[in-house]
Design a protein around this motif. Structure first.
Motif, PDB file in Angstrom:
ATOM      1  N   GLU A 138       0.836  -1.212   0.000  1.00 33.57           N
ATOM      2  CA  GLU A 138       0.000   0.000   0.000  1.00 33.57           C
ATOM      3  C   GLU A 138       0.868   1.259   0.000  1.00 33.57           C
ATOM      4  N   ARG A 139       1.834   1.308   0.908  1.00 33.11           N
ATOM      5  CA  ARG A 139       2.647   2.512   1.061  1.00 33.11           C
ATOM      6  C   ARG A 139       3.536   2.759  -0.152  1.00 33.11           C
ATOM      7  N   ALA A 140       3.937   1.701  -0.841  1.00 29.99           N
ATOM      8  CA  ALA A 140       4.823   1.849  -2.001  1.00 29.99           C
ATOM      9  C   ALA A 140       4.171   2.635  -3.133  1.00 29.99           C
ATOM     10  N   ALA A 141       2.867   2.809  -3.094  1.00 29.22           N
ATOM     11  CA  ALA A 141       2.180   3.598  -4.121  1.00 29.22           C
ATOM     12  C   ALA A 141       2.567   5.071  -4.041  1.00 29.22           C
ATOM     13  N   GLY A 142       2.989   5.540  -2.867  1.00 20.41           N
ATOM     14  CA  GLY A 142       3.281   6.959  -2.734  1.00 20.41           C
ATOM     15  C   GLY A 142       4.450   7.292  -1.837  1.00 20.41           C
ATOM     16  N   GLU A 143       5.208   6.266  -1.403  1.00 19.79           N
ATOM     17  CA  GLU A 143       6.326   6.497  -0.488  1.00 19.79           C
ATOM     18  C   GLU A 143       7.528   5.676  -0.905  1.00 19.79           C
ATOM     19  N   ARG A 144       8.700   6.066  -0.394  1.00 20.05           N
ATOM     20  CA  ARG A 144       9.910   5.255  -0.583  1.00 20.05           C
ATOM     21  C   ARG A 144       9.928   4.199   0.525  1.00 20.05           C
ATOM     22  N   VAL A 145       9.658   2.974   0.156  1.00 24.61           N
ATOM     23  CA  VAL A 145       9.581   1.868   1.112  1.00 24.61           C
ATOM     24  C   VAL A 145      10.738   0.913   0.837  1.00 24.61           C
ATOM     25  N   GLU A 146      11.348   0.425   1.915  1.00 27.36           N
ATOM     26  CA  GLU A 146      12.401  -0.572   1.748  1.00 27.36           C
ATOM     27  C   GLU A 146      12.118  -1.784   2.624  1.00 27.36           C
ATOM     28  N   LEU A 147      12.598  -2.932   2.154  1.00 28.17           N
ATOM     29  CA  LEU A 147      12.608  -4.180   2.900  1.00 28.17           C
ATOM     30  C   LEU A 147      14.072  -4.564   3.053  1.00 28.17           C
ATOM     31  N   ALA A 148      14.478  -4.996   4.234  1.00 26.97           N
ATOM     32  CA  ALA A 148      15.890  -5.319   4.426  1.00 26.97           C
ATOM     33  C   ALA A 148      16.073  -6.392   5.483  1.00 26.97           C
ATOM     34  N   CYS A 149      17.056  -7.262   5.217  1.00 31.76           N
ATOM     35  CA  CYS A 149      17.502  -8.260   6.189  1.00 31.76           C
ATOM     36  C   CYS A 149      19.029  -8.140   6.248  1.00 31.76           C
ATOM     37  N   GLY A 150      19.690  -9.081   6.851  1.00 33.19           N
ATOM     38  CA  GLY A 150      21.140  -8.990   6.971  1.00 33.19           C
ATOM     39  C   GLY A 150      21.859  -8.924   5.642  1.00 33.19           C
ATOM     40  N   GLY A 151      21.607  -9.894   4.776  1.00 31.62           N
ATOM     41  CA  GLY A 151      22.310  -9.954   3.497  1.00 31.62           C
ATOM     42  C   GLY A 151      21.556  -9.370   2.321  1.00 31.62           C
ATOM     43  N   GLY A 152      20.247  -9.203   2.453  1.00 29.79           N
ATOM     44  CA  GLY A 152      19.458  -8.613   1.382  1.00 29.79           C
ATOM     45  C   GLY A 152      19.015  -9.581   0.304  1.00 29.79           C
ATOM     46  N   ARG A 153      19.129 -10.897   0.556  1.00 25.96           N
ATOM     47  CA  ARG A 153      18.760 -11.872  -0.472  1.00 25.96           C
ATOM     48  C   ARG A 153      17.653 -12.828  -0.046  1.00 25.96           C
ATOM     49  N   GLY A 154      17.884 -13.590   1.007  1.00 20.87           N
ATOM     50  CA  GLY A 154      16.934 -14.634   1.392  1.00 20.87           C
ATOM     51  C   GLY A 154      15.617 -14.094   1.904  1.00 20.87           C
ATOM     52  N   ARG A 155      15.657 -13.492   3.085  1.00 24.09           N
ATOM     53  CA  ARG A 155      14.432 -12.950   3.669  1.00 24.09           C
ATOM     54  C   ARG A 155      13.914 -11.765   2.867  1.00 24.09           C
ATOM     55  N   THR A 156      14.827 -10.880   2.445  1.00 20.21           N
ATOM     56  CA  THR A 156      14.408  -9.724   1.651  1.00 20.21           C
ATOM     57  C   THR A 156      13.816 -10.184   0.330  1.00 20.21           C
ATOM     58  N   GLY A 157      14.469 -11.109  -0.352  1.00 20.28           N
ATOM     59  CA  GLY A 157      13.937 -11.623  -1.619  1.00 20.28           C
ATOM     60  C   GLY A 157      12.589 -12.294  -1.443  1.00 20.28           C
ATOM     61  N   THR A 158      12.439 -13.038  -0.356  1.00 22.48           N
ATOM     62  CA  THR A 158      11.170 -13.710  -0.073  1.00 22.48           C
ATOM     63  C   THR A 158      10.077 -12.678   0.166  1.00 22.48           C
ATOM     64  N   ALA A 159      10.372 -11.646   0.962  1.00 27.50           N
ATOM     65  CA  ALA A 159       9.384 -10.598   1.229  1.00 27.50           C
ATOM     66  C   ALA A 159       9.039  -9.837  -0.047  1.00 27.50           C
ATOM     67  N   LEU A 160      10.050  -9.524  -0.873  1.00 29.14           N
ATOM     68  CA  LEU A 160       9.774  -8.851  -2.150  1.00 29.14           C
ATOM     69  C   LEU A 160       8.888  -9.715  -3.039  1.00 29.14           C
ATOM     70  N   ALA A 161       9.134 -11.026  -3.060  1.00 31.83           N
ATOM     71  CA  ALA A 161       8.308 -11.921  -3.863  1.00 31.83           C
ATOM     72  C   ALA A 161       6.875 -11.949  -3.342  1.00 31.83           C
ATOM     73  N   CYS A 162       6.698 -11.907  -2.032  1.00 31.33           N
ATOM     74  CA  CYS A 162       5.347 -11.860  -1.459  1.00 31.33           C
ATOM     75  C   CYS A 162       4.645 -10.554  -1.833  1.00 31.33           C
ATOM     76  N   VAL A 163       5.378  -9.453  -1.811  1.00 29.17           N
ATOM     77  CA  VAL A 163       4.797  -8.170  -2.223  1.00 29.17           C
ATOM     78  C   VAL A 163       4.445  -8.226  -3.713  1.00 29.17           C
ATOM     79  N   ALA A 164       5.259  -8.895  -4.516  1.00 31.40           N
ATOM     80  CA  ALA A 164       4.940  -9.070  -5.940  1.00 31.40           C
ATOM     81  C   ALA A 164       3.646  -9.860  -6.107  1.00 31.40           C
ATOM     82  N   VAL A 165       3.422 -10.858  -5.252  1.00 35.49           N
ATOM     83  CA  VAL A 165       2.164 -11.614  -5.287  1.00 35.49           C
ATOM     84  C   VAL A 165       0.999 -10.674  -4.983  1.00 35.49           C
TER      85      VAL A 165
END
Length: 145
Positions: free
Chosen positions: A81-108
């Motif tokens: 929702e917020r990404a429609a009008g704000e700079r939103v970030e998702l982050a974990c330690g390395g930026g791949r596993g958890r972050t990639g999983t969360a980004l994929a869920c947001v893509a869904v």
């Protein structure tokens, strides 16, 4: 309204709707010239340090899945929702596993079918995103949620 990310900003993923979300690894220092998020969600096993912007936390141990999947779904829906009008970030330690999983869920949430979301994020964010078989299964089932 906050200025949005640029597609050329490091780690920014463009969703099919045009929304932009940045993924990043917290172990790498933020480039001093990089724009700051207006809202960040941190995917860590323990509470993240304070940041000078609005933020949320999903308790999510490394190489695992969110401790509370219903709460994670609610926070990721807020990210979308917020990404429609704000700079939103998702982050974990390395930026791949958890972050990639969360980004994929947001893509869904953005309309990418669950069985295609991991490949979408690997193609447009990081080819090593979503590291474990259970993270891939989580994404596939996220749309059924």
């Amino acid at each position: 309204m906050t200025e949005l990310w640029s597609e050329s900003d490091a780690g920014v993923l463009r969703l099919p709707s045009g929304r932009l979300v940045r993924g990043r690894g917290l172990r790498r220092p933020l480039d001093p010239g990089a724009p700051l998020p207006s809202y960040g969600v941190y995917l860590l096993g323990r509470r993240p340090p304070e940041v000078p912007w609005a933020s949320g936390w999903i308790r999510w141990p490394d190489f695992r899945l969110p401790a509370d999947r219903a709460a994670a779904r609610a926070v990721l829906a807020e990210v979308w929702e917020r990404a429609a009008g704000e700079r939103v970030e998702l982050a974990c330690g390395g930026g791949r596993g958890r972050t990639g999983t969360a980004l994929a869920c947001v893509a869904v949430l953005d309309g990418v079918p669950g069985e295609e979301a991991v490949e979408y994020v690997r193609r447009h964010y990081d080819r090593h995103a979503v590291e474990t078989p259970w993270q891939r299964r989580y994404v596939r089932g996220f749309g059924e949620g």
